[in-house]
Design a protein around this motif. Structure first.
Motif, PDB file in Angstrom:
ATOM      1  N   ASP A 154      -3.316 -10.851   3.220  1.00  0.00           N
ATOM      2  CA  ASP A 154      -3.322 -10.258   1.879  1.00  0.00           C
ATOM      3  C   ASP A 154      -2.114  -9.312   1.784  1.00  0.00           C
ATOM      4  O   ASP A 154      -2.033  -8.329   2.515  1.00  0.00           O
ATOM      5  N   TYR A 155      -1.173  -9.664   0.919  1.00  0.00           N
ATOM      6  CA  TYR A 155       0.031  -8.847   0.765  1.00  0.00           C
ATOM      7  C   TYR A 155      -0.016  -8.102  -0.559  1.00  0.00           C
ATOM      8  O   TYR A 155      -0.541  -8.611  -1.566  1.00  0.00           O
ATOM      9  N   GLU A 156       0.579  -6.912  -0.585  1.00  0.00           N
ATOM     10  CA  GLU A 156       0.811  -6.199  -1.841  1.00  0.00           C
ATOM     11  C   GLU A 156       2.330  -6.174  -2.036  1.00  0.00           C
ATOM     12  O   GLU A 156       3.044  -5.484  -1.304  1.00  0.00           O
ATOM     13  N   ALA A 157       2.814  -6.960  -2.978  1.00  0.00           N
ATOM     14  CA  ALA A 157       4.258  -7.128  -3.144  1.00  0.00           C
ATOM     15  C   ALA A 157       4.920  -5.812  -3.546  1.00  0.00           C
ATOM     16  O   ALA A 157       4.367  -5.029  -4.335  1.00  0.00           O
ATOM     17  N   HIS A 186       9.600  -8.269   0.565  1.00  0.00           N
ATOM     18  CA  HIS A 186       9.180  -6.878   0.752  1.00  0.00           C
ATOM     19  C   HIS A 186       7.739  -6.766   0.273  1.00  0.00           C
ATOM     20  O   HIS A 186       7.463  -6.998  -0.904  1.00  0.00           O
ATOM     21  N   ALA A 187       6.843  -6.458   1.169  1.00  0.00           N
ATOM     22  CA  ALA A 187       5.433  -6.353   0.775  1.00  0.00           C
ATOM     23  C   ALA A 187       4.662  -5.561   1.822  1.00  0.00           C
ATOM     24  O   ALA A 187       5.034  -5.551   2.998  1.00  0.00           O
ATOM     25  N   ARG A 188       3.630  -4.900   1.352  1.00  0.00           N
ATOM     26  CA  ARG A 188       2.759  -4.189   2.279  1.00  0.00           C
ATOM     27  C   ARG A 188       1.673  -5.156   2.743  1.00  0.00           C
ATOM     28  O   ARG A 188       1.165  -5.978   1.957  1.00  0.00           O
ATOM     29  N   ILE A 189       1.364  -5.097   4.020  1.00  0.00           N
ATOM     30  CA  ILE A 189       0.292  -5.946   4.538  1.00  0.00           C
ATOM     31  C   ILE A 189      -1.020  -5.205   4.337  1.00  0.00           C
ATOM     32  O   ILE A 189      -1.230  -4.130   4.903  1.00  0.00           O
ATOM     33  N   VAL A 190      -1.887  -5.768   3.523  1.00  0.00           N
ATOM     34  CA  VAL A 190      -3.183  -5.133   3.267  1.00  0.00           C
ATOM     35  C   VAL A 190      -4.165  -5.532   4.368  1.00  0.00           C
ATOM     36  O   VAL A 190      -4.856  -4.693   4.942  1.00  0.00           O
ATOM     37  N   SER A 191      -4.216  -6.817   4.663  1.00  0.00           N
ATOM     38  CA  SER A 191      -5.134  -7.268   5.715  1.00  0.00           C
ATOM     39  C   SER A 191      -4.695  -8.628   6.241  1.00  0.00           C
ATOM     40  O   SER A 191      -3.982  -9.374   5.547  1.00  0.00           O
TER      41      SER A 191
END
Lengths: 792, 171
Positions: free
Chosen positions: A130-133, A52-57
């Motif tokens: 680049d992920y934001e967990a 589960h992570a947001r994709i930053v770039s």
């Protein structure tokens, strides 16, 4: 090396060697990865390391600069084509390539197209994401907690991880039965997340012809026609310009029902590059991202009298559907056919409720020869019956015999609304107990227990419900579950049968030729079966849920009978008699009362193409088509006995014997039926003892290779002992029922019942699958393991 | 980096220029077009890629093609001879030893090797020989029967040949 005498081909049903074997034993099958086209490029998928992570770039510039890379596709690219999301088979959507977040480990993030498969893999390493967990939801039992992270924030207004509530049966009547019952036994049990793991992984070769606008996709699909329609819906391509070819399939078991993002990416890759693109997943991708099965957290209760008459069942299920609701089942059945959980018993009342939840795991849920969740249902009821036997101190075989439906009760309408077509359950159970020599086994067990040796005997009885539709009750994405067949008879009496279903090893090229052979008296050797190509075959929903014989097998028989009736008219013209005066014997029409005056089907076929004058309004040729809409499901059943030896010091389980008596109605090719049962029994041993896809607290998949996801080998499997009874289906044209999934459905309960029986001296009443040495040892110590999580 | 290798496959010498990292299974499939040898797992567990390397069964997904340079490889395509199908191929047909066919080439290669080294294998011998290979369809039962059929058939042919030879001597 002399030639082996070839047994005579039966003129219809019976043991017959498989026609398809000739290519497979020479290594000349054509599986998807064997397809090579001129100028073909190779695709590879970049997958998420996070649950589960947001994709930053996403920076693809280095990959784009790789000299052998032709295209790099991301969710952003697809969003521009309106293809970033696709519909699932359960009216949800699934990301093709992630745009906002990743929602399970192994989710598809980017797709590289390169000149060869190694370079495509190399380029994946050059993509910088680049992920934001984010905190993941791994334990389904925590998915509905108030503070649980919301997985599907892509869905407007979504504030929790709840997917659906579904129930079946009469809750009030069931509560009444339980309130007044003398005995109630309850048990929590888990049917863990497993994976079908066919030896051939999933893949596709997509070829978009820019000039004609025709898209051809060679792909691993059990349902080519359904795939064609879905591609039309997903990509907005005109359906008549899409051709799906499902060549030889290296095992399916439900893994190849759905459409996976990799397939769509291969199609887009071909559109973007103008070249054919091959994508074949590796084993880890297969295990981590494609259709899992089960993951049912069940609480079951069984009510009975003190002397062991079963009165009711009450069940609550928490169903882990993963990050996207992608289960493959008929629309009106969000829990599949779990509603058939009353199994093989005569009850007063029953009720179940199922709640589906999202978690940060791969989507899927209905796969692996489960007959749309009947595997879970059978496991539940067969474990509960054993738990009841444990509590009552009764023999589990005797308890079953006392409660099985009786032959005179058929057709039987179950308390949850299923109409069982036919059955003789006590005869099947007696046959299995006799074959196993049950009393002798119990005597041996008693002796061994005195010596401190742990031997277990497990009994299970199952009823299946297979062959979906009828179409008015059953559809997938609005496509009614009926299947077509086309039969052409050439002038020389050789025939071609075209089918909508798709073999993955079941031997359709042989058995369907036998069905037509039986009806027309044409040798199966003279009948070719064409399938797996949407340009060559009539529409239909495909092969899964043991539906080929119940649906397409019926279609084959019906279309052959249509041909037979056309042949009758032609024969009447040939013999210059009324068609009403003709009688059929296998392979020829003859004049009633004058057996010598007749014409063979081959003679009739030639005449049908000749200048013979036919009656007014009668077309020439014998060809026919049909669409078979099944009036009901078929209900195969069986009785299984498993014998295990357990080393209580190490927890090691050895399956010593396995007796299986199956009743699938009329058997078209008994050799193939037995082969299907063998395979399903091995599956049951695997699921009961070895196979599980567990996760750690971060959502890391702990079964991502065959090093960790253990499948049974020749050493874990005993020599199977089979028996049979034959109770024809009254509504199927040839009395046949499905068999492909029976053993997978029925056997896990028999194995677990045997292991738990072996552990009786330790007071063990239940232990969850898989019964690995650690799980068995822990159960014997009184500290059973939670097998699906590595969270301490 | 690229390297030139010459590998003799089923009696034919093939010379190719390849990357040293190329797996033998991909060399056979993609470079030579011999797609009877399959690939199924990456981890040497499934055995669909079994071929013989200098007369020893190996998992060709864990052998580099350059390691086969100058050596002999035998694949499923090399089983059938001028005088017909190999008995193991016949046995798999006779005993329904295959369903989807994906594991079959690897199973056949192991079976051939087993019977060459143990002409009368027991059920246990057969199970042990194929224990490094997976089959998802057959539950192994009919594979065991197929291999035994092949062994018994070969034994029968040998006996028959000896009898014929004996007759000739007497004549």
């Amino acid at each position: 090396m002399t030639a082996v005498e070839q047994p005579e081909t039966p003129l219809g049903h019976g043991n017959m060697r498989r026609k398809e074997d000739a290519r497979f034993i020479r290594g000349r099958g054509t599986y998807v990865d064997d397809v090579t086209l001129p100028g073909m490029l190779h695709g590879a998928v970049l997958r998420s390391p996070y649950a589960h992570a947001r994709i930053v770039s996403i920076d693809t510039s280095a990959a784009q600069a790789h000299p052998k890379v032709r295209a790099v596709i991301t969710g952003e690219t697809l969003a521009g084509l309106n293809l970033a999301w696709m519909p699932t088979l359960s009216h949800d959507v699934q990301a093709v390539l992630a745009t906002d977040k990743v929602r399970f480990q192994g989710q598809e993030v980017a797709f590289v197209v390169a000149e060869d498969r190694y370079s495509a893999r190399d380029a994946l390493e050059l993509i910088d994401v680049d992920y934001e967990a984010l905190p993941p939801v791994i334990d389904a039992r925590q998915a509905l907690a108030e503070d649980a992270p919301v997985i599907r924030d892509d869905l407007e207004g979504r504030t929790d991880n709840h997917i659906f509530d579904w129930e079946s049966g009469d809750a009030a009547a069931t509560d009444d039965v339980f309130a007044s019952a003398e005995v109630v036994a309850a048990q929590d049990m888990l049917y863990p997340r497993v994976h079908p793991a066919p030896l051939e992984t999933c893949g596709a070769v997509a070829d978009m012809d820019a000039v004609t606008g025709k898209l051809t996709v060679w792909t691993t699909t059990q349902a080519p026609h359904a795939h064609r329609t879905i591609y039309a819906l997903v990509a907005g391509l005109p359906e008549h310009k899409i051709r799906i070819i499902s060549p030889d399939i290296g095992g399916g078991f439900g893994n190849k029902v759905g459409i996976y993002p990799g397939y769509v990416c291969a199609v887009v890759g071909s559109i973007v590059t103008g070249k054919p693109v091959k994508w074949v997943e590796d084993r880890s991708e297969n295990l981590m991202s494609t259709s899992f099965a089960r993951d049912y957290h069940m609480h079951g209760e069984i009510a009975a009298t003190k002397d062991g008459r079963i009165l009711g069942l009450r069940v609550n299920v928490l169903a882990d559907h993963g990050a996207f609701n992608g289960t493959a089942q008929p629309t009106k059945f969000p829990a599949g056919f779990f509603g058939v959980f009353t199994g093989s018993y005569d009850l007063e009342a029953a009720h179940c409720s199922v709640t589906g939840v999202y978690t940060n795991k791969a989507p899927g849920g209905v796969a692996y020869a489960c007959s749309f969740r009947i595997t879970e249902a059978v496991y539940l009821v067969e474990r509960l019956v054993d738990v009841l036997a444990f509590d009552l101190g009764m023999d589990p075989a005797e308890l079953r015999m006392k409660n099985l439906l009786r032959p005179e009760q058929f057709p039987y309408r179950s308390k949850t609304g299923w109409e069982y077509d036919s059955g003789d359950y006590p005869t099947a159970l007696r046959a299995a107990l006799d074959l196993a020599d049950y009393p002798a086994l119990r005597a041996e067990q008693a002796l061994k227990r005195e010596r401190g040796e742990q031997m277990g005997i497990g009994v299970a009885f199952f009823t299946e419900a297979v062959g979906a539709g009828p179409r008015k009750h059953m559809d997938i994405l609005g496509l009614g579950m009926a299947d077509g067949a086309e039969l052409r008879v050439h002038p020389t009496g050789k025939a071609v049968l075209r089918l909508s279903c798709q073999t993955q090893g079941q031997g359709h090229e042989t058995t369907f030729a036998q069905i037509v052979g039986e009806e027309l008296g044409i040798s199966p050797d003279d009948i070719d079966v064409v399938h797996g190509d949407t340009d060559q075959t009539p529409f239909g929903l495909g092969t899964y849920g043991s539906r080929s014989t119940p649906v397409s097998g019926a279609a084959a028989a019906v279309v052959a009978r249509k041909v037979r009736e056309r042949a009758r008219i032609v024969a009447s013209a040939m013999l210059e008699v009324s068609a009403d005066d003709l009688e059929w014997e296998k392979g020829r029409w003859f004049v009633r009362g004058d057996v010598e005056a007749g014409r063979t089907i081959q003679e009739i076929a030639l005449a049908a193409h000749s200048d013979l004058e036919l009656p007014e309004g009668v077309e020439g040729h014998l060809d026919a088509t049909c669409v078979y809409n099944p009036p009901n499901l078929t209900y195969p059943f069986g009785a299984y006995v498993c014998v295990v030896d357990v080393d209580a010091d190490t927890g090691q389980v050895t399956v010593r014997r396995f007796v299986a008596v199956d009743d699938c109605g009329v058997r078209i090719n008994p050799m193939i039926v037995e082969g299907q049962v063998h395979g399903g029994l091995a599956d049951g041993v695997g699921m009961a003892l070895m196979q599980v896809m567990a996760f750690d607290e971060d959502g890391n998949h702990l079964g991502g290779s065959f090093m960790d996801y253990l499948l049974p080998t020749s050493m874990e499997c005993p020599s199977w002992e089979l028996g049979e009874t034959v109770t024809p289906s009254p509504h199927h044209p040839i009395g046949a029922k499905g068999i492909g999934e029976s053993a997978t459905v029925g056997s896990p309960a028999a194995v677990v019942n045997a292991v738990v029986d072996a552990l009786r001296p330790f007071g063990v009443r239940h232990a969850d699958m898989p019964l690995t040495p650690a799980a068995v040892w822990s159960a014997a110590q009184g500290t059973p393991l939670r097998t699906d999580l590595a969270i301490t | 980096m690229i390297m030139e290798v010459t590998v003799t496959v089923n009696g034919h010498a093939y010379t190719r220029t390849i990357e040293p990292r190329l797996l033998l299974t991909h060399f056979l499939r993609d470079e030579l077009g011999l797609t009877g040898t399959h690939w199924g797992c990456d981890t040497s567990n499934c055995g669909t890629c079994v071929v013989w390397l200098d007369d020893v069964p190996v998992k060709s997904c864990t052998v580099l093609a350059v390691m086969a340079d100058g050596r002999q490889v035998r694949t499923v395509e090399g089983l059938e001879g001028a005088d017909g199908l190999d008995p193991v191929q016949q046995g798999f047909v006779a005993c329904h030893g295959l369903q989807c066919g994906f594991c079959t080439p690897g199973m056949l290669m192991t079976a051939r090797w087993l019977i060459d080294h143990n002409p009368a294998p027991s059920e246990g011998d057969i199970r042990e020989a194929i224990s490094g290979q997976l089959c998802r369809c057959t539950g192994y039962e009919n594979i065991v029967r197929s291999v035994r059929w092949a062994a018994e058939h070969e034994a029968g042919v040998r006996e028959h040949t000896v009898e014929e030879a004996g007759t000739e001597v007497q004549a």
